[in-house]
Design a protein around this motif. Structure first.
Motif, PDB file in Angstrom:
ATOM      1  N   SER A  87       0.830  -1.198   0.000  1.00 50.19           N
ATOM      2  CA  SER A  87       0.000   0.000   0.000  1.00 50.19           C
ATOM      3  C   SER A  87       0.867   1.252   0.000  1.00 50.19           C
ATOM      4  N   VAL A  88       0.226   2.384  -0.254  1.00 53.98           N
ATOM      5  CA  VAL A  88       0.918   3.663  -0.264  1.00 53.98           C
ATOM      6  C   VAL A  88       1.547   3.924   1.107  1.00 53.98           C
ATOM      7  N   ASP A  89       2.797   4.368   1.098  1.00 53.25           N
ATOM      8  CA  ASP A  89       3.539   4.734   2.315  1.00 53.25           C
ATOM      9  C   ASP A  89       3.893   3.545   3.200  1.00 53.25           C
ATOM     10  N   ASP A  90       3.839   2.335   2.657  1.00 50.25           N
ATOM     11  CA  ASP A  90       4.275   1.183   3.444  1.00 50.25           C
ATOM     12  C   ASP A  90       5.794   1.060   3.469  1.00 50.25           C
ATOM     13  N   GLY A  91       6.480   1.802   2.598  1.00 54.00           N
ATOM     14  CA  GLY A  91       7.941   1.824   2.641  1.00 54.00           C
ATOM     15  C   GLY A  91       8.630   0.981   1.596  1.00 54.00           C
ATOM     16  N   LYS A  92       7.966   0.740   0.452  1.00 59.78           N
ATOM     17  CA  LYS A  92       8.573  -0.095  -0.589  1.00 59.78           C
ATOM     18  C   LYS A  92       9.869   0.503  -1.114  1.00 59.78           C
ATOM     19  N   SER A  93       9.822   1.768  -1.510  1.00 54.70           N
ATOM     20  CA  SER A  93      11.007   2.397  -2.077  1.00 54.70           C
ATOM     21  C   SER A  93      12.114   2.539  -1.043  1.00 54.70           C
ATOM     22  N   THR A  94      11.746   2.760   0.212  1.00 53.26           N
ATOM     23  CA  THR A  94      12.749   2.833   1.272  1.00 53.26           C
ATOM     24  C   THR A  94      13.421   1.483   1.469  1.00 53.26           C
ATOM     25  N   LEU A  95      12.651   0.407   1.407  1.00 48.25           N
ATOM     26  CA  LEU A  95      13.220  -0.938   1.525  1.00 48.25           C
ATOM     27  C   LEU A  95      14.217  -1.195   0.400  1.00 48.25           C
ATOM     28  N   VAL A  96      13.820  -0.862  -0.827  1.00 51.04           N
ATOM     29  CA  VAL A  96      14.711  -1.078  -1.963  1.00 51.04           C
ATOM     30  C   VAL A  96      15.965  -0.221  -1.824  1.00 51.04           C
ATOM     31  N   GLY A  97      15.783   1.031  -1.421  1.00 52.27           N
ATOM     32  CA  GLY A  97      16.931   1.906  -1.212  1.00 52.27           C
ATOM     33  C   GLY A  97      17.861   1.366  -0.141  1.00 52.27           C
ATOM     34  N   ARG A  98      17.285   0.829   0.932  1.00 53.84           N
ATOM     35  CA  ARG A  98      18.092   0.242   2.004  1.00 53.84           C
ATOM     36  C   ARG A  98      18.855  -0.983   1.504  1.00 53.84           C
ATOM     37  N   LEU A  99      18.212  -1.813   0.699  1.00 56.65           N
ATOM     38  CA  LEU A  99      18.891  -2.974   0.118  1.00 56.65           C
ATOM     39  C   LEU A  99      20.093  -2.532  -0.716  1.00 56.65           C
TER      40      LEU A  99
END
Length: 445
Positions: free
Chosen positions: A21-33
């Motif tokens: 969902s929106v703002d669940d942190g998908k892009s942040t997770l990928v960035g962290r990876l």
């Protein structure tokens, strides 16, 4: 003979997609990876740091490593599929960060269509929501073999084990009911890096793998001898040289299975049979080839074979058909309706087709079927019946994602309208109204 390839296994490639969902942190997770696996170049990180400062943020916003479009950065959301490529000593990766908004479901279908694994994120504070069900259902429909539930923002619920356990139980039960073969749940904090690349110091109650560890170890290679061979012809090679005056080879990529010299094969859709007389791999003779190698196949008989034909074992249960029933996701803003004339692209073959009927539209929230919707709008998933000008050697999508899938294309401007999966369907109250009879004027078949 069993095919093994230790080199390919050591450098295997995993395609995976993120959803949530929106703002669940998908892009942040990928960035962290990318950041914690040392897969970010220094100039990329500097650009992210500058962009973060410009937005008034004290720490680098790792989500900007994937939110590459200017409109995405301005809105702070993902609106397109962002692809990134990285590698660790154990494996190479292609990741697709897909949007979370309902109106971008088609983008999630695009990103997950070739994925071997899907990561579905859930905000630990909100738990499982309707969009979570939707993304799990799309992953199941696309036959993504491995599904990961990443319960994110555990830092905002004090790393409470009971919160994670409740969400994991609810999601696992639902995904299992969809027939997802493997489900792995991991509690994480993408913002702080807990259980993304390194184990968390705050969740001693969790003893499973980190996200990266799971991505590096999940099995993605298999012995292709168990699959039925499918070889779509891409190009006919006739060099006409003095050295090889009678050379006739059929070049392409093996979609599945293994072909061997001496195999008896059938060319579809013509039904003509022959024997594999030679296989050339990178210009050298070979006794066998396996998916996904690109090879040139030569046959013992001089047959009329062209681009789009499929070479398969003579005993294969493959029956070319002009009547195609499929589950599709409509991708275009222009609706799809009965009577529409389209082009159908299957592997390397393109044929004319007519939409005969749209029996139902799928409601992903509860997997119910809305009968006789009349048309499919953008992001809709539904059942369609197509009639093609020429027979197509389609496999069922449940048997082969490669040779069971197709695209519908606008014959006027070449734009992609719809992605289809032959035969694939969820169990449910399917409607079966009588097919409409379209006007065939101008389309002679």
């Amino acid at each position: 003979m069993t095919v093994t390839d230790s080199t390919a296994r050591a450098t295997s490639l995993l395609r995976f997609a993120t959803a949530g969902s929106v703002d669940d942190g998908k892009s942040t997770l990928v960035g962290r990876l990318l950041h914690d696996s040392k897969s970010v170049l220094s100039d990329q990180l500097e650009a992210v740091e500058r962009a973060s400062v410009a937005r008034g943020q004290e720490a680098p916003d790792l989500a900007l490593l994937t939110d590459g479009l200017r409109a995405e950065r301005e809105q702070g959301i993902t609106i397109d599929v962002a692809y990134r490529y990285f590698a660790t000593p154990r494996r190479r990766f292609i990741l697709a960060d897909t949007p979370g908004h309902v109106q971008y479901t088609r983008n999630m279908v695009t990103g997950a269509s070739t994925a071997q694994l899907a990561i579905v994120l859930v905000d630990a504070r909100n738990g499982v929501v309707e969009q979570t069900w939707r993304h799990a259902a799309v992953a199941a429909l696309l036959r993504v073999p491995h599904l990961v539930l990443a319960v994110n923002k555990m830092d905002l619920v004090d790393f409470d084990e009971s919160v994670f356990a409740r969400i994991a139980r609810e999601f696992t039960a639902y995904a299992a009911s969809l027939g997802v073969p493997e489900i792995t749940a991991i509690p994480i904090s993408a913002l702080q890096g807990d259980n993304v690349v390194t184990p968390s110091a705050h969740m001693h109650w969790y003893s499973g793998p980190t996200v990266l560890e799971h991505l590096e170890t999940v099995p993605v290679t298999h012995d292709p001898t168990g699959d039925a061979a499918r070889f779509p012809v891409q190009y006919v090679i006739r060099p006409q040289t003095a050295e090889h005056p009678d050379y006739r080879g059929y070049a392409g990529q093996l979609a599945s299975g293994v072909l061997r010299v001496g195999d008896r094969v059938t060319v579809h859709p013509s039904g003509r049979q022959s024997t594999v007389s030679a296989i050339d791999v990178l210009g050298r003779a070979a006794e066998l080839a396996w998916a996904p190698q690109s090879v040139t196949v030569r046959l013992a008989d001089d047959l009329d074979i062209s681009r789009g034909d499929v070479i398969a074992p003579a005993d294969a249960a493959l029956r070319p058909t002009r009547q195609v029933t499929a589950t599709v996701c409509h991708l275009h803003d222009r609706p799809l309706a009965p009577g529409d004339r389209v082009l159908l692209q299957h592997t390397t073959r393109t044929v004319k087709a007519i939409v005969e009927d749209i029996p139902s539209r799928l409601t992903l929230a509860d997997l119910s079927h809305h009968p006789a919707p009349g048309r499919l709008e953008a992001n809709d998933i539904g059942r369609v019946v197509l009639r093609t000008a020429e027979p197509l050697p389609l496999d069922d999508y449940t048997a082969s994602r490669r040779t069971g899938s197709f695209l519908l294309v606008d014959p006027a401007d070449g734009s992609t309208l719809t992605a289809g999966m032959a035969g694939a369907a969820f169990a449910g109250p399917e409607a079966h109204p009588s097919p409409a009879e379209p006007d065939d004027e101008g389309w002679d078949f």
